[in-house]
Design an enzyme around this catalytic site. Sequence first.
Site, PDB file in Angstrom:
ATOM      1  N   ASP A   1      85.703  45.038  40.939  1.00 41.13           N
ATOM      2  CA  ASP A   1      85.456  44.101  39.848  1.00 41.13           C
ATOM      3  C   ASP A   1      86.266  44.573  38.663  1.00 41.13           C
ATOM      4  O   ASP A   1      87.229  45.327  38.838  1.00 41.13           O
ATOM      5  CB  ASP A   1      83.949  44.080  39.524  1.00 41.13           C
ATOM      6  CG  ASP A   1      83.458  42.710  39.073  1.00 41.13           C
ATOM      7  OD1 ASP A   1      83.852  42.298  37.973  1.00 41.13           O
ATOM      8  OD2 ASP A   1      82.694  42.075  39.822  1.00 41.13           O
TER       9      ASP A   1
ATOM     10  N   PRO B   1      72.474  52.489  28.811  1.00 37.88           N
ATOM     11  CA  PRO B   1      71.233  53.260  29.036  1.00 37.88           C
ATOM     12  C   PRO B   1      70.524  52.920  30.336  1.00 37.88           C
ATOM     13  O   PRO B   1      69.798  53.756  30.876  1.00 37.88           O
ATOM     14  CB  PRO B   1      70.369  52.912  27.822  1.00 37.88           C
ATOM     15  CG  PRO B   1      70.974  51.680  27.225  1.00 37.88           C
ATOM     16  CD  PRO B   1      72.425  51.760  27.525  1.00 37.88           C
ATOM     17  N   ASP B   2      70.735  51.733  30.856  1.00 39.08           N
ATOM     18  CA  ASP B   2      70.086  51.359  32.115  1.00 39.08           C
ATOM     19  C   ASP B   2      70.876  51.796  33.346  1.00 39.08           C
ATOM     20  O   ASP B   2      70.388  51.659  34.478  1.00 39.08           O
ATOM     21  CB  ASP B   2      69.878  49.836  32.171  1.00 39.08           C
ATOM     22  CG  ASP B   2      68.908  49.343  31.110  1.00 39.08           C
ATOM     23  OD1 ASP B   2      68.214  50.177  30.505  1.00 39.08           O
ATOM     24  OD2 ASP B   2      68.858  48.117  30.880  1.00 39.08           O
TER      25      ASP B   2
ATOM     26  N   ASP C   1      90.792  52.905  38.296  1.00 40.31           N
ATOM     27  CA  ASP C   1      91.452  51.667  37.905  1.00 40.31           C
ATOM     28  C   ASP C   1      92.721  51.578  38.745  1.00 40.31           C
ATOM     29  O   ASP C   1      93.664  52.346  38.539  1.00 40.31           O
ATOM     30  CB  ASP C   1      91.785  51.695  36.414  1.00 40.31           C
ATOM     31  CG  ASP C   1      92.390  50.399  35.903  1.00 40.31           C
ATOM     32  OD1 ASP C   1      93.116  49.738  36.674  1.00 40.31           O
ATOM     33  OD2 ASP C   1      92.157  50.050  34.730  1.00 40.31           O
TER      34      ASP C   1
ATOM     35  N   ASP D   1      84.743  53.861  34.566  1.00 35.69           N
ATOM     36  CA  ASP D   1      83.324  53.915  34.161  1.00 35.69           C
ATOM     37  C   ASP D   1      83.117  53.892  32.655  1.00 35.69           C
ATOM     38  O   ASP D   1      82.041  54.219  32.175  1.00 35.69           O
ATOM     39  CB  ASP D   1      82.676  55.173  34.747  1.00 35.69           C
ATOM     40  CG  ASP D   1      83.297  56.450  34.213  1.00 35.69           C
ATOM     41  OD1 ASP D   1      84.448  56.403  33.700  1.00 35.69           O
ATOM     42  OD2 ASP D   1      82.653  57.513  34.302  1.00 35.69           O
TER      43      ASP D   1
ATOM     44  N   HIS E   1      81.574  41.638  33.431  1.00 36.88           N
ATOM     45  CA  HIS E   1      81.214  41.239  34.785  1.00 36.88           C
ATOM     46  C   HIS E   1      80.899  42.417  35.703  1.00 36.88           C
ATOM     47  O   HIS E   1      79.897  42.412  36.422  1.00 36.88           O
ATOM     48  CB  HIS E   1      82.323  40.373  35.381  1.00 36.88           C
ATOM     49  CG  HIS E   1      81.904  39.581  36.574  1.00 36.88           C
ATOM     50  ND1 HIS E   1      82.039  40.049  37.854  1.00 36.88           N
ATOM     51  CD2 HIS E   1      81.350  38.353  36.676  1.00 36.88           C
ATOM     52  CE1 HIS E   1      81.593  39.134  38.704  1.00 36.88           C
ATOM     53  NE2 HIS E   1      81.169  38.094  38.015  1.00 36.88           N
TER      54      HIS E   1
ATOM     55  N   ASN F   1      60.944  54.444  32.778  1.00 37.94           N
ATOM     56  CA  ASN F   1      62.007  53.456  33.047  1.00 37.94           C
ATOM     57  C   ASN F   1      61.461  52.031  33.111  1.00 37.94           C
ATOM     58  O   ASN F   1      61.936  51.191  33.883  1.00 37.94           O
ATOM     59  CB  ASN F   1      62.736  53.782  34.355  1.00 37.94           C
ATOM     60  CG  ASN F   1      63.635  54.992  34.231  1.00 37.94           C
ATOM     61  OD1 ASN F   1      64.152  55.284  33.155  1.00 37.94           O
ATOM     62  ND2 ASN F   1      63.809  55.709  35.322  1.00 37.94           N
TER      63      ASN F   1
ATOM     64  N   VAL G   1      82.970  39.910  57.058  1.00 43.33           N
ATOM     65  CA  VAL G   1      82.343  39.930  55.738  1.00 43.33           C
ATOM     66  C   VAL G   1      81.033  39.147  55.770  1.00 43.33           C
ATOM     67  O   VAL G   1      80.830  38.278  56.619  1.00 43.33           O
ATOM     68  CB  VAL G   1      83.265  39.351  54.641  1.00 43.33           C
ATOM     69  CG1 VAL G   1      84.615  40.023  54.652  1.00 43.33           C
ATOM     70  CG2 VAL G   1      83.408  37.842  54.762  1.00 43.33           C
TER      71      VAL G   1
ATOM     72  N   SER H   1      78.114  35.326  42.201  1.00 42.82           N
ATOM     73  CA  SER H   1      78.391  36.752  41.991  1.00 42.82           C
ATOM     74  C   SER H   1      77.092  37.541  42.025  1.00 42.82           C
ATOM     75  O   SER H   1      76.995  38.589  42.666  1.00 42.82           O
ATOM     76  CB  SER H   1      79.072  36.975  40.639  1.00 42.82           C
ATOM     77  OG  SER H   1      80.438  36.741  40.697  1.00 42.82           O
TER      78      SER H   1
END
Length: 468
Positions: A62, A70-71, A81, A89, A96, A113, A209, A256
């Site tokens: 992606d 934080p999540d 890349d 990251d 997206h 959490n 797939v 998606s």
Amino acid sequence: MSFTRTLRLVGGAVVAGALLFGAAPPASADQIRDDQWPLKAFNAESVWKVSTGKGVTVAVLDDAVNGDHPDLKGNVLPGTDVENGGSADQESRDDHGTSMASIIAAHGHGAGNSEGVKGLAPDAKILPVALPVEADDVPEPNSDNLAEALKYAVDQGASVINMSFGWSVLTEEEKQALSYATKKNVLLVVATGNEGVGHLDELTSFPGVVAVGAVDRAGQVWDESNYGPQVMLTAPGTLIRTAAASKPYRLANGTSDSAAYVSGAAALLRSKFPDLTAGQIANRLVKTAGLPPGQTGMKLPDPHYGYGFIRPLRALTNDIPAGSKNGPLKIPETEPAPAAGGASAPGAPGTGGDQASEHQDSGLGTFVIVGIAAGVLGVLAVIVAVVVRQKKNERNGPPPGGSGGFGSPGGPGFVPQQQPGPYQHPAPYQQPGPYQQPGPYPHSGAYHPQQGAPGTFPSAPPVQPPGQ
């Protein structure tokens, strides 16, 4: 396309007001978490007692991911890349990839959490593999980096690869990379697209797939979910609350998101059943998928639902035989590479291998000799015929008044031809109508963000669907 189907009931009982797939657990104090209706629908608290995806790596091909959200913090590997180099990251602009990662493996934040977004497999790891993106923060179709991204993800140990984008035409290198992933026992999950058309692209249609369409919280197929005979599964894809890179959270629709939920479910299964193949994982998802009521005789896979919508708790807990290695997945065909000069390689199918070549060589002289002899006899026969004809013509001479030359009427070898009549034109060619392109398809999961603050999205109408 509009479906008003509800979901098959468990045990034949209807629970008034129940959500899709199952009853909702008690409400959380956090509105963002409350917005995640698929977690309630999946009865995620019960799912997590069986599996959390621990030990599984899911590659997200992606745009890059915000690993500091934080999540998500701690669940995102550096990745790569493939166009610009470096890690993938630290995204802060394009949303997206972060959204897909959060559906799969976000863990929330706060006490226990209990706040923020939580993924379906909160202990799985995300391997971000960044592809070039378009203006709307989604991967650019056919950017020539897909093959490299796939090989990287496989070689880094991902056992599930999520591809929430469209890829209209596959190169041979990309097909080989997809085949490489299937041979390495990696489950490939692809979104079908968001135009509501019965046309799927080459990536979605590639053997091996899992093509995923979208349903809403009432169990209806989303009217913008692309469909076709290649669809294998469906999953939630409307009013999906996710983490984002440019802002804390976003709300959107798209196949998606549906693909990401299937990837999350696959991570749960790969953690629970580490010895199952990718095809056997797909088999558990297919065998436990839900179908609309009154459609038990539906021919499967259905072009819109595939084999049905995923039910992760059933997939984790039902007693299902492992089945064949490939399960419902079709395996890409492999063709032998031709030898230099276009000849078939020794031993390739159809050649008979080295032994056959030896037999062909040993018989070659005989065929050549016979052929030469036949040719010599044929030439002699022609010469004799010409000599005899010439002698006869010399005796008879040309007809009186005729020229008798070659090419002249009456001359030797001339065969009068029938003069054709006027040329008859065939019926005019009917030019087919212009090809109708099924609309722009830059990305299978192109988002349709909803406006308003978190928690203000429209509520779904009351429904009466099934339990887990």
